[in-house]
Enzyme design. Sequence first.
Site, short mmCIF file in Angstrom:
data_model
loop_
_atom_site.label_atom_id
_atom_site.label_comp_id
_atom_site.label_asym_id
_atom_site.label_seq_id
_atom_site.Cartn_x
_atom_site.Cartn_y
_atom_site.Cartn_z
N ASP A 179 7.87 -3.06 -43.64
CA ASP A 179 8.27 -1.73 -44.33
C ASP A 179 7.52 -1.58 -45.51
O ASP A 179 8.01 -0.48 -46.58
CB ASP A 179 9.68 -1.77 -44.59
CG ASP A 179 10.34 -2.85 -45.34
OD1 ASP A 179 9.42 -3.50 -45.91
OD2 ASP A 179 11.63 -2.68 -45.73
N ASP A 217 4.38 -6.86 -45.31
CA ASP A 217 5.55 -8.04 -45.42
C ASP A 217 6.19 -8.52 -44.12
O ASP A 217 5.55 -7.80 -43.09
CB ASP A 217 6.58 -7.70 -46.37
CG ASP A 217 7.48 -6.50 -46.10
OD1 ASP A 217 7.08 -5.55 -45.33
OD2 ASP A 217 8.54 -6.23 -46.70
N ASP A 256 8.84 -7.55 -42.38
CA ASP A 256 9.26 -6.77 -41.15
C ASP A 256 8.41 -5.29 -41.67
O ASP A 256 8.77 -4.32 -41.00
CB ASP A 256 10.68 -6.26 -41.57
CG ASP A 256 11.15 -5.62 -42.98
OD1 ASP A 256 10.23 -5.72 -44.02
OD2 ASP A 256 12.04 -5.05 -43.13
N SER A 296 13.33 -9.42 -44.43
CA SER A 296 11.64 -8.79 -45.20
C SER A 296 10.75 -9.82 -45.62
O SER A 296 10.15 -10.49 -44.83
CB SER A 296 12.35 -7.86 -46.30
OG SER A 296 11.45 -7.13 -46.89
#
Length: 452
Positions: free
Chosen positions: A245, A241, A243, A101
């Site tokens: 999400d 960010d 990834d 992340s």
Amino acid sequence: MGRLFGTDGARGIANDDLTCELAMQIGRAAATVLTKGKNKKAKIIIAKDTRISSSMLENALAAGICSVGIDVELLGELPTPAVAWLVNEYNADAGVMISASHNPAEFNGIKLFSGTGYKLSDEIQDEIEALILDHPENIKICDPLKIGKVYVRTSAHLDYIDHIKATIDSDLSGLNIAVDCANGSASRTAGILFSQLGLNPHILNATPTGLNINDKCGSTHMEGLREYMLQNGCELACAFDGDADRCLFMDENGEIVDGDQIMAIVASDLKARGRLNDNALVATVMSNFGMHRFAKENDINLVCTSVGDRYVLEEMLKYGYVIGGEQSGHIIFKDYAQTGDGQLTAIQLLNIYKKSGLKMSELAKTMQKMPQVLVGVKADKEQKKLLATDDEIKAIIKSVQDKLGEDGRVLVRASGTEPLIRVMLEGSDEKVIADYCNQIAKVIEKQIALNG
């Protein structure tokens, strides 16, 4: 939480805590548990972010999964929410996302999704952990002629983009927006998505090297994005960010519009259109006090959960709520996604913005934020336990909360994803709460040092 899996999968420093051997075992155990009882030939999809270690872990996971007779389909670099959505679309039995992340490049993680695209329950994660840590002998390696195959799909990012585009029916053309991809997963999708919707996107930090993910960029480092948008006359900016999400915005003045404000804007819009089920908005205990005031003033039922979008989602699924998320920018639109989705959030907010005719700074006033101070104290798993056992830490927290009374609050919690204890204070006077926050942090640091 279990011994391998925290609030958002298994995480650690790649090639140190999170090794190839562990990834292979997670692949074997996860495949064993998540495909149990399947009559057809089972398949698990795997995607990854742009970290240098992601391909290493991808291959280890794939090897582990194939060794127990399950096929693997590699989707390449994708956002986490793409994996959650594509599990169903591709008729897979489970999904895996390799990402840490918003963390630096040396970290990585393994997130598991069920065949429905949702993150695993604690009970299922515990079952997988038990196979790895307690009963590895129960993992059955398959016959040499029944080993799983590895396939590669190159169009997954386009299928995901088409899905996001289909969630709105209005015209976003002409919007001049700066977009920070954090040198992560959004680097593969955001430019295509925003361009196809007719926006004029200034795509930043979309040249990943494997080492520069989240490095002074993305939703956790928005200073450079602010400077760029102001210098280049952009009316808006958004940042993802690593990834993708989560998503945060900046208004026309370069002021951050955070997850709480985004949720308030979306909830108000849904309520006005009669689509806010039970007039409910799901947030976490980390949401700003201003969110509570907004909910009360607008007759919205604010439901608060523990930190972690999986807990937000569990509450949404339990009661049929349609919108929820976190201050950090994880926003879940249950009608369209099974997890937080940064690019979906961006498109939904831009849709409301375009229709409203207001400036983003005006929309952001839907919820007035209360001053908030957050400090992180380094702590390992054992040191985090002091929050529940150390009398001096308990005493300073109670003392500060008593002083703030009903005009503020103290929230001290152990991070589920990082080696930190987070100290958060809110109140009307930012200087006062900053002083209190540092007092609590110093006591925690002192007690950690005393207890070795």
